[in-house]
Design a protein around this motif. Structure first.
Motif, PDB file in Angstrom:
ATOM      1  N   ILE A   4       1.115  -1.096  -0.088  1.00 55.27           N
ATOM      2  CA  ILE A   4       0.041  -0.327   0.140  1.00 55.27           C
ATOM      3  C   ILE A   4       0.845   1.160  -0.239  1.00 55.27           C
ATOM      4  O   ILE A   4       0.482   1.909  -0.623  1.00 55.27           O
ATOM      5  N   LYS A   5       2.043   0.768   1.204  1.00 53.49           N
ATOM      6  CA  LYS A   5       2.768   2.713   0.729  1.00 53.49           C
ATOM      7  C   LYS A   5       3.823   2.849  -0.565  1.00 53.49           C
ATOM      8  O   LYS A   5       3.683   3.747  -0.602  1.00 53.49           O
ATOM      9  N   ILE A   6       3.543   1.750  -1.140  1.00 52.59           N
ATOM     10  CA  ILE A   6       4.862   1.753  -2.665  1.00 52.59           C
ATOM     11  C   ILE A   6       3.796   2.618  -3.380  1.00 52.59           C
ATOM     12  O   ILE A   6       3.957   2.567  -4.570  1.00 52.59           O
ATOM     13  N   GLY A   7       2.299   1.897  -3.631  1.00 51.53           N
ATOM     14  CA  GLY A   7       1.529   2.153  -4.435  1.00 51.53           C
ATOM     15  C   GLY A   7       0.715   2.956  -4.467  1.00 51.53           C
ATOM     16  O   GLY A   7       0.694   3.989  -5.198  1.00 51.53           O
ATOM     17  N   THR A   8       0.607   3.875  -3.148  1.00 48.30           N
ATOM     18  CA  THR A   8       0.840   5.528  -2.808  1.00 48.30           C
ATOM     19  C   THR A   8       1.435   5.904  -3.067  1.00 48.30           C
ATOM     20  O   THR A   8       1.406   7.294  -4.353  1.00 48.30           O
ATOM     21  N   ARG A   9       2.978   5.702  -3.460  1.00 46.65           N
ATOM     22  CA  ARG A   9       4.199   6.555  -3.270  1.00 46.65           C
ATOM     23  C   ARG A   9       3.887   6.128  -4.770  1.00 46.65           C
ATOM     24  O   ARG A   9       4.878   7.154  -6.115  1.00 46.65           O
ATOM     25  N   TRP A  10       4.224   5.312  -6.216  1.00 50.42           N
ATOM     26  CA  TRP A  10       4.440   5.384  -7.078  1.00 50.42           C
ATOM     27  C   TRP A  10       3.388   5.783  -7.295  1.00 50.42           C
ATOM     28  O   TRP A  10       3.389   6.845  -9.215  1.00 50.42           O
ATOM     29  N   ILE A  11       2.046   6.039  -7.231  1.00 51.19           N
ATOM     30  CA  ILE A  11       1.166   6.826  -7.918  1.00 51.19           C
ATOM     31  C   ILE A  11       1.708   8.388  -7.640  1.00 51.19           C
ATOM     32  O   ILE A  11       1.638   9.286  -8.791  1.00 51.19           O
ATOM     33  N   LEU A  12       1.497   8.913  -6.516  1.00 48.95           N
ATOM     34  CA  LEU A  12       2.017  10.609  -5.614  1.00 48.95           C
ATOM     35  C   LEU A  12       3.058  10.828  -6.736  1.00 48.95           C
ATOM     36  O   LEU A  12       2.790  12.155  -7.157  1.00 48.95           O
ATOM     37  N   GLU A  13       3.978   9.739  -6.310  1.00 47.38           N
ATOM     38  CA  GLU A  13       5.106   9.989  -7.026  1.00 47.38           C
ATOM     39  C   GLU A  13       5.832  10.600  -8.316  1.00 47.38           C
ATOM     40  O   GLU A  13       6.297  10.823  -8.990  1.00 47.38           O
ATOM     41  N   ARG A  14       4.757  10.074  -9.037  1.00 53.63           N
ATOM     42  CA  ARG A  14       4.814   9.248 -10.583  1.00 53.63           C
ATOM     43  C   ARG A  14       5.601  10.393 -11.409  1.00 53.63           C
ATOM     44  O   ARG A  14       6.999  10.024 -12.419  1.00 53.63           O
ATOM     45  N   GLN A  15       5.450  11.549 -11.162  1.00 55.48           N
ATOM     46  CA  GLN A  15       5.702  12.987 -12.338  1.00 55.48           C
ATOM     47  C   GLN A  15       7.717  13.434 -12.246  1.00 55.48           C
ATOM     48  O   GLN A  15       8.148  14.083 -12.930  1.00 55.48           O
ATOM     49  N   GLN A  16       7.716  13.094 -10.401  1.00 55.07           N
ATOM     50  CA  GLN A  16       9.218  13.303 -10.922  1.00 55.07           C
ATOM     51  C   GLN A  16      10.077  12.000 -11.210  1.00 55.07           C
ATOM     52  O   GLN A  16      11.208  12.445 -10.203  1.00 55.07           O
ATOM     53  N   PHE A  17       9.976  11.005 -11.207  1.00 51.48           N
ATOM     54  CA  PHE A  17      10.461   9.925 -11.827  1.00 51.48           C
ATOM     55  C   PHE A  17      10.712   9.998 -12.826  1.00 51.48           C
ATOM     56  O   PHE A  17      10.384  10.589 -13.629  1.00 51.48           O
ATOM     57  N   ASN A  18      12.124  10.177 -12.835  1.00 51.23           N
ATOM     58  CA  ASN A  18      13.172  10.026 -14.082  1.00 51.23           C
ATOM     59  C   ASN A  18      14.185   9.050 -14.490  1.00 51.23           C
ATOM     60  O   ASN A  18      14.192   8.259 -16.073  1.00 51.23           O
ATOM     61  N   THR A  19      14.005   7.699 -13.475  1.00 54.50           N
ATOM     62  CA  THR A  19      14.439   6.895 -14.655  1.00 54.50           C
ATOM     63  C   THR A  19      13.872   5.487 -13.452  1.00 54.50           C
ATOM     64  O   THR A  19      12.786   5.737 -12.326  1.00 54.50           O
ATOM     65  N   VAL A  20      14.211   3.995 -14.278  1.00 56.77           N
ATOM     66  CA  VAL A  20      13.450   3.003 -12.932  1.00 56.77           C
ATOM     67  C   VAL A  20      13.843   3.073 -11.820  1.00 56.77           C
ATOM     68  O   VAL A  20      13.503   2.448 -11.157  1.00 56.77           O
ATOM     69  N   ASP A  21      15.668   3.129 -11.558  1.00 57.43           N
ATOM     70  CA  ASP A  21      15.833   3.586  -9.978  1.00 57.43           C
ATOM     71  C   ASP A  21      14.781   4.252  -9.351  1.00 57.43           C
ATOM     72  O   ASP A  21      14.926   3.815  -7.684  1.00 57.43           O
ATOM     73  N   ASP A  22      14.110   5.497  -9.520  1.00 54.35           N
ATOM     74  CA  ASP A  22      13.469   5.818  -8.600  1.00 54.35           C
ATOM     75  C   ASP A  22      12.189   5.224  -8.589  1.00 54.35           C
ATOM     76  O   ASP A  22      12.058   5.450  -7.002  1.00 54.35           O
ATOM     77  N   LEU A  23      11.748   4.148  -9.081  1.00 57.86           N
ATOM     78  CA  LEU A  23      10.616   3.191  -9.227  1.00 57.86           C
ATOM     79  C   LEU A  23      11.278   2.950  -7.631  1.00 57.86           C
ATOM     80  O   LEU A  23      10.466   2.140  -6.911  1.00 57.86           O
ATOM     81  N   ILE A  24      12.621   1.995  -8.147  1.00 59.27           N
ATOM     82  CA  ILE A  24      13.224   1.233  -7.439  1.00 59.27           C
ATOM     83  C   ILE A  24      13.212   1.443  -6.015  1.00 59.27           C
ATOM     84  O   ILE A  24      13.042   0.953  -4.529  1.00 59.27           O
ATOM     85  N   ALA A  25      14.042   2.527  -5.719  1.00 58.88           N
ATOM     86  CA  ALA A  25      14.085   3.839  -4.361  1.00 58.88           C
ATOM     87  C   ALA A  25      13.214   3.355  -3.462  1.00 58.88           C
ATOM     88  O   ALA A  25      13.352   3.067  -2.622  1.00 58.88           O
ATOM     89  N   VAL A  26      11.984   3.707  -3.773  1.00 52.50           N
ATOM     90  CA  VAL A  26      10.778   3.457  -3.458  1.00 52.50           C
ATOM     91  C   VAL A  26      10.321   2.266  -2.617  1.00 52.50           C
ATOM     92  O   VAL A  26      10.453   2.343  -1.104  1.00 52.50           O
TER      93      VAL A  26
END
Lengths: 424, 424
Positions: free
Chosen positions: B387-409
């Motif tokens: 739930i925490k990861i899903g929420t952050r992937w949605i809310l922070e997605r416009q700041q992601f620049n590489t897949v490492d940003d998704l993985i860092a979450v």
């Protein structure tokens, strides 16, 4: 009847042999027909009974684009898209499109109301005629046709079934090429004022601008937001002081709402600029330009207000069930969603309007308001301003928050132009 | 043959009476049939000739959703969408989907290769089995099926004709409801771990999150970017060490590319989290979790690399003609366009992946990797992190620049979880 292009003679036989049409006139009527089309791709006949006064218009699709001769084949199926969208407009926005009397798929023609008390909007605007009801009418037309075909109103199934009836690749291709692509690269059919060579070259070499134009083209091609008219310029609007009718909807398909709103606003801006030549008297000119900019402002505000009112009244679409907002703070979240949805339409309006403004200056399709300015130097004044405004609408659109931001760009470019005239 | 749901007996007669199928087996073969479906909406028969070894699978659509009994009627037309998409996958990504032998529209069934050396990917991943070729295979599948059906490759006309064949409202409705809507509001079919009541309520009352989810739903409903599989989780992937096959494509339609990529990555993340229960040994667990996160990284990088390579090799789509970039700096602008296009897919991947992660925790559809954890406390560990990861992937997605940003979450939430375990 096998397809054949009608003539002023054969169209009368056609009517007499088609019971539904023949019944519209007395049996002995001496019908007269006149071909009045000034379009590029269709025949348009006005058929009148000089005795009785009854008249109709028959619009028939030609299988090629007149402007380029036979070399550009066009599917005649476009008449089906026009007919079905006009019928839908009659339902969704009664009184704002011509009535449809008949439709013959095989002959690729549609029979409709003769709007002989109306005229195409461009010329009267150049003549500084005022249309006090236009902003109200066109904002109603857009709010209703766009809202009621969107995911905000329809079920997912109803929307997708409607979308399937409007897969319109040939007509889309014309806009894809001539609005978003060819004007911005070397393409033999492009035309522009030789005095603007530097400006045109600068647009074609502006990387950030061209990236933005591709984004807008992507949204035109892939953002199925509502059933849009897709050619809603002032040449597709017939008007008088009391009445407004939207015609020529053969481009209709599911696309971005901002493409329609952008077409209306952009054409008013181009007309506004055309008065630097058409209206030499500065006070007279300025007054009418203000009138047009006020009209732009009013159209947006009224469109947004009516669209949101329809949404609140018919909040039943697939996109967000009303229950989704049932939580502490949900009402404010729903209001925020509506605000953002309309803001995105405003920004799309600037982007698509900007593209269309630019393409009228450097593509195959000019705009009569400006192309009718015979003197090249005079014409260049309006054209140069249009290129600046179109460019800024595209590049600055994500910073726009109200329609006043779009208008401010117009006013700034107009002021800078007037300053140069005073201090050349 | 009029539609009737087949049984293990009647399916054999069906084969014997259909020449194309009968010819696949020797005339005297004593065929055996077994219904092996574990889905909710279809019958799946394996038909074997025990003597000859030849076998096929017949998948037949039921006219209702099993999970909810007869109360949820479903169009059997979905088998047509599955068949035509599988045939297309065989063309576009050979060897990465089952072969199709036959199709019977009236009976709503498709006959295909029996993948009896493969298994559904979820269980072996829970058992920490490794699939060294999977990242290569699935990235190829996605890059090829998505690129070759997009406006980057197809003409506008070809894309729209394909799109018309995939107007799939009934199956879309299932995802619209159960991925983007119902899990995030009160809806009787929702289910969740009672230990997570607070987290679930928090999601349903998070205004900014819900606004973002509506945007993602809007893109699912209206962004016709490519022909997506639209249910590409690890339960739709059959695998062994050498081979990967994508199945169950009845949801296929024109939608956002990130919905497919997000489904793959998200399911790997959920599997990764499931090992907090399935793999008690911390070293063993951590090693496999790293393996999965590396796989996520590799899939994205390979997908992006292959997608861009196809684009450069076949730069012929309607969206941007190669000539559009012919200007000083045009090559760099084209490179920038590709970068932004892929970045937008990455952000969509995070958004759609995040929605799907959340819905698996609080909607009607759970995920076997986690739902198979019997102990509620143990299960809650994985669920809370999801739930925490899903929420952050949605809310922070416009700041992601590489897949490492998704993985860092993911890593941050895993670390915080592990810190709590050490210092509860």
């Amino acid at each position: 009847m096998t397809y054949q292009a009608l003539t002023e003679t054969t169209v009368i036989n056609y009517i007499k042999n088609r019971p539904a049409l023949a019944a519209m006139f007395p049996p002995q009527a001496q019908l007269k027909a006149q071909e009045v089309g000034d379009g590029n791709i269709n025949l348009v006949f006005v058929i009148e009974d000089p005795a009785g006064g009854q008249s109709v218009v028959i619009k028939q699709a030609l299988p090629f684009m007149r402007i380029l001769g036979d070399s550009w084949p066009l599917t005649r199926a476009r008449i089906r898209f026009e007919t079905q969208s006009l019928l839908l407009y009659n339902e969704l926005a009664p009184g704002l499109a011509p009535q449809v009397y008949d439709h013959d798929e095989e002959m690729s023609l549609v029979v409709m109301e003769n709007l002989n008390r109306h005229e195409i909007m461009r010329k009267p605007l150049v003549a500084r005629r005022r249309f006090p009801l236009f902003a109200d009418h066109i904002s109603t037309f857009m709010a209703r046709t766009l809202f009621f075909t969107s995911d905000l109103y329809l079920t997912g199934q109803a929307k997708k079934e409607l979308q399937a009836r409007y897969i319109n690749p040939h007509m889309c291709k014309i806009q894809e090429d001539f609005v978003f692509t060819n004007p911005f690269m070397e393409s033999e059919e492009n035309q522009w004022n030789p005095l603007l060579k530097a400006e045109v070259q600068a647009v074609r070499a502006n990387a950030e601008l061209k990236l933005a134009i591709v984004d807008l083209k992507e949204s035109y091609m892939a953002h199925a937001q509502a059933l849009i008219h897709s050619d809603l310029h002032t040449g597709s609007i017939m008007i008088n002081e009391h009445d407004t009718r939207v015609i020529d909807s053969e481009f209709a398909f599911y696309g971005p709402i901002g493409f329609d709103v952008g077409a209306v606003l952009e054409n008013l801006i181009l007309n506004c600029l055309s008065h630097y030549a058409h209206t030499p008297d500065p006070a007279e000119r300025s007054e009418f330009q203000h009138y047009l900019l006020d009209m732009v402002r009013t159209i947006w505000h009224e469109f947004a207000r009516k669209f949101e009112a329809l949404w609140l009244e018919h909040n039943q679409g697939e996109l967000v069930p009303a229950r989704y907002w049932t939580f502490e703070g949900g009402e404010a979240a729903f209001a925020e969603f509506r605000r953002r949805y309309l803001l995105n339409i405003l920004r799309d309006t600037a982007g698509h309007g900007g593209c269309k403004m630019l393409r009228r200056m450097m593509g195959v399709v000019t705009v009569w308001d400006i192309s009718s300015i015979e003197d090249g130097q005079q014409r260049a004044i309006a054209e140069r301003a249009a290129i600046k405004i179109g460019t800024r609408w595209i590049l600055e659109r994500q910073q726009f928050n109200t329609v006043d931001d779009l208008i401010a760009v117009v006013q700034e470019e107009m002021k800078s132009l007037e300053d140069q005239e005073e201090h050349p």
